[in-house]
Write an enzyme that holds these catalytic residues in place. Sequence first.
Site, PDB file in Angstrom:
ATOM      1  N   GLU A  93       0.825  -1.195   0.000  1.00  0.00           N
ATOM      2  CA  GLU A  93       0.000   0.000   0.000  1.00  0.00           C
ATOM      3  C   GLU A  93       0.866   1.255   0.000  1.00  0.00           C
ATOM      4  O   GLU A  93       1.924   1.292   0.633  1.00  0.00           O
ATOM      5  CB  GLU A  93      -0.951  -0.035   1.198  1.00  0.00           C
ATOM      6  CG  GLU A  93      -1.985  -1.138   0.994  1.00  0.00           C
ATOM      7  CD  GLU A  93      -2.891  -1.390   2.186  1.00  0.00           C
ATOM      8  OE1 GLU A  93      -4.018  -1.828   1.951  1.00  0.00           O
ATOM      9  OE2 GLU A  93      -2.496  -1.171   3.332  1.00  0.00           O
ATOM     10  N   CYS A 106       3.541   8.437   0.989  1.00  0.00           N
ATOM     11  CA  CYS A 106       3.971   7.511   2.036  1.00  0.00           C
ATOM     12  C   CYS A 106       4.136   6.154   1.362  1.00  0.00           C
ATOM     13  O   CYS A 106       3.167   5.581   0.872  1.00  0.00           O
ATOM     14  CB  CYS A 106       2.911   7.473   3.137  1.00  0.00           C
ATOM     15  SG  CYS A 106       3.277   6.289   4.431  1.00  0.00           S
ATOM     16  N   CYS A 113       6.046  -7.058   7.271  1.00  0.00           N
ATOM     17  CA  CYS A 113       7.152  -6.532   8.079  1.00  0.00           C
ATOM     18  C   CYS A 113       7.634  -7.625   9.012  1.00  0.00           C
ATOM     19  O   CYS A 113       6.842  -8.419   9.509  1.00  0.00           O
ATOM     20  CB  CYS A 113       6.673  -5.325   8.891  1.00  0.00           C
ATOM     21  SG  CYS A 113       8.012  -4.451   9.752  1.00  0.00           S
ATOM     22  N   CYS A 117       5.903  -4.855  16.197  1.00  0.00           N
ATOM     23  CA  CYS A 117       5.285  -3.790  16.997  1.00  0.00           C
ATOM     24  C   CYS A 117       3.822  -4.155  17.255  1.00  0.00           C
ATOM     25  O   CYS A 117       3.063  -4.415  16.324  1.00  0.00           O
ATOM     26  CB  CYS A 117       5.374  -2.457  16.263  1.00  0.00           C
ATOM     27  SG  CYS A 117       7.059  -1.996  15.830  1.00  0.00           S
ATOM     28  N   CYS A 120       0.832  -2.141  15.501  1.00  0.00           N
ATOM     29  CA  CYS A 120       0.861  -1.883  14.063  1.00  0.00           C
ATOM     30  C   CYS A 120       0.226  -3.015  13.273  1.00  0.00           C
ATOM     31  O   CYS A 120       0.557  -4.193  13.471  1.00  0.00           O
ATOM     32  CB  CYS A 120       2.306  -1.680  13.616  1.00  0.00           C
ATOM     33  SG  CYS A 120       2.443  -1.336  11.845  1.00  0.00           S
ATOM     34  N   CYS A 338      -1.142   5.918   9.565  1.00  0.00           N
ATOM     35  CA  CYS A 338       0.018   5.191  10.091  1.00  0.00           C
ATOM     36  C   CYS A 338      -0.429   3.925  10.804  1.00  0.00           C
ATOM     37  O   CYS A 338      -1.325   3.962  11.639  1.00  0.00           O
ATOM     38  CB  CYS A 338       0.747   6.000  11.151  1.00  0.00           C
ATOM     39  SG  CYS A 338       1.558   7.438  10.576  1.00  0.00           S
TER      40      CYS A 338
HETATM   41  N1  SAH Z   1       8.997   0.501  10.167  1.00  0.00           N
HETATM   42  C1  SAH Z   1       9.134   1.902  10.093  1.00  0.00           C
HETATM   43  C2  SAH Z   1       8.169   2.602   9.165  1.00  0.00           C
HETATM   44  C3  SAH Z   1       6.714   2.177   9.169  1.00  0.00           C
HETATM   45  S1  SAH Z   1       5.660   2.689  10.465  1.00  0.00           S
HETATM   46  C4  SAH Z   1       9.045   2.492  11.494  1.00  0.00           C
HETATM   47  O1  SAH Z   1       8.788   1.758  12.430  1.00  0.00           O
HETATM   48  O2  SAH Z   1       9.275   3.693  11.657  1.00  0.00           O
HETATM   49  C5  SAH Z   1       5.424   4.417  10.335  1.00  0.00           C
HETATM   50  C6  SAH Z   1       5.057   5.056  11.670  1.00  0.00           C
HETATM   51  O3  SAH Z   1       3.732   4.702  12.088  1.00  0.00           O
HETATM   52  C7  SAH Z   1       5.963   4.617  12.793  1.00  0.00           C
HETATM   53  O4  SAH Z   1       6.321   5.723  13.575  1.00  0.00           O
HETATM   54  C8  SAH Z   1       5.079   3.683  13.586  1.00  0.00           C
HETATM   55  O5  SAH Z   1       5.512   3.547  14.891  1.00  0.00           O
HETATM   56  C9  SAH Z   1       3.747   4.353  13.452  1.00  0.00           C
HETATM   57  N2  SAH Z   1       2.604   3.496  13.748  1.00  0.00           N
HETATM   58  C10 SAH Z   1       2.522   2.158  13.613  1.00  0.00           C
HETATM   59  N3  SAH Z   1       1.298   1.741  13.971  1.00  0.00           N
HETATM   60  C11 SAH Z   1       0.593   2.828  14.315  1.00  0.00           C
HETATM   61  C12 SAH Z   1      -0.750   3.052  14.744  1.00  0.00           C
HETATM   62  N4  SAH Z   1      -1.609   2.042  14.850  1.00  0.00           N
HETATM   63  N5  SAH Z   1      -1.138   4.320  15.014  1.00  0.00           N
HETATM   64  C13 SAH Z   1      -0.287   5.347  14.849  1.00  0.00           C
HETATM   65  N6  SAH Z   1       0.991   5.207  14.442  1.00  0.00           N
HETATM   66  C14 SAH Z   1       1.425   3.963  14.187  1.00  0.00           C
END
Ligand code: SAH
Length: 345
Positions: A93, A106, A113, A117, A120, A338
Amino acid sequence: MNKKKDIRALSKEELRNFFIGNNDKAFRGNQVYEWLWHKAAHSFEDMTNLSKETREMLDENFVINHVQVDAMQRSSDGTIKNAIKLHDGLIVESVLIPTETRTTACVSSQVGCSLDCKFCATARLKRMRNLNPDEIYDQVVAIDKQSRLYHNHKLSNIVFMGMGEPLMNYNNVLKAIEKITSPEGLGMAARRITVSTSGVPRMIRKLADDEVRFNLAVSLHSAIDEVRTSIMPFNTRFPLKDLRESLEYWYEKTKRKITYEYVVWNGINDRKEDIDALVSFCKYLPCKVNLIEYNPIDDGEFQQASARALNNYISNLEMHDIVVNVRRSRGKDIDAACGQLANKS
Ligand code: SAH
């Protein structure tokens, strides 16, 4: 079986050598390279300054694997989420985020991945594969087209905040950025590109050694190891001290400020000691903090903290002269925000 090679895996030098090897002129390689990257051609037939024979010869030897926008959703706030189909049928995406003055792409760096986390949606897909440089580049080309079509200007910024961990696909991400910034590609300025990482110290040092010119953002979410490990389990492998030292190294070499991305959750990181730890962490090197609104991925354990908790963060950071921005999320109604990218459609 299709044995044809993906022509965009070849460097310009390799293309030039290919033509020399075929009793043609080296500059033919430059012409093809320009079609492939700057003009983002999808077929050899489009390469109108080549003879028919040359085009046929290329077609016999190579394929141009290109991505396709498989589905497009538009949010009420103008955000567009694209499901991008790769040549092997997998989907990633990519999102176009417009503001009044600019448009940001973006983009994804991996299918799924490998990190875990807890908050996420992409983490739940696991990692299926890395994207190739051309697949990353193509996402930017597709979104640049949408920016021109819907907003009458070219794409202004790129963030690597889509699916995947860019520093776990280091070489391909750097090759893609090289093409994006090169005048032979899209000619975008590196300072308009931000790579966001969950924090892989060894790779952050490598970025510094490679003297990259783009910006770095780190998804911090907590400056206390115990807390960070509970929401980002890989933190046991890359603890905060290692992360911090790699960032100090980055700053020493690049002199560029780090952005920390940070979500505040109810009952997870909304205590006074969480704030104090972040303030201390921010003192090590010039940085700014982006407080990101949480985008729920289910009705589970994570909830956005109260406005009061957020305000506590803001006032404490500001009291210590740390720049802090609050980032409202965009495209929430279409699961484009995000952490919500997970091929729901
Ligand atoms: N792997 C990379 C890039 C992808 S995530 C990283 O971790 O930075 C992009 C951003 O979205 C990151 O800051 C991540 O922590 C945040 N993110 C992930 N899940 C989220 C959610 N459910 N709500 C808000 N931000 C989130």
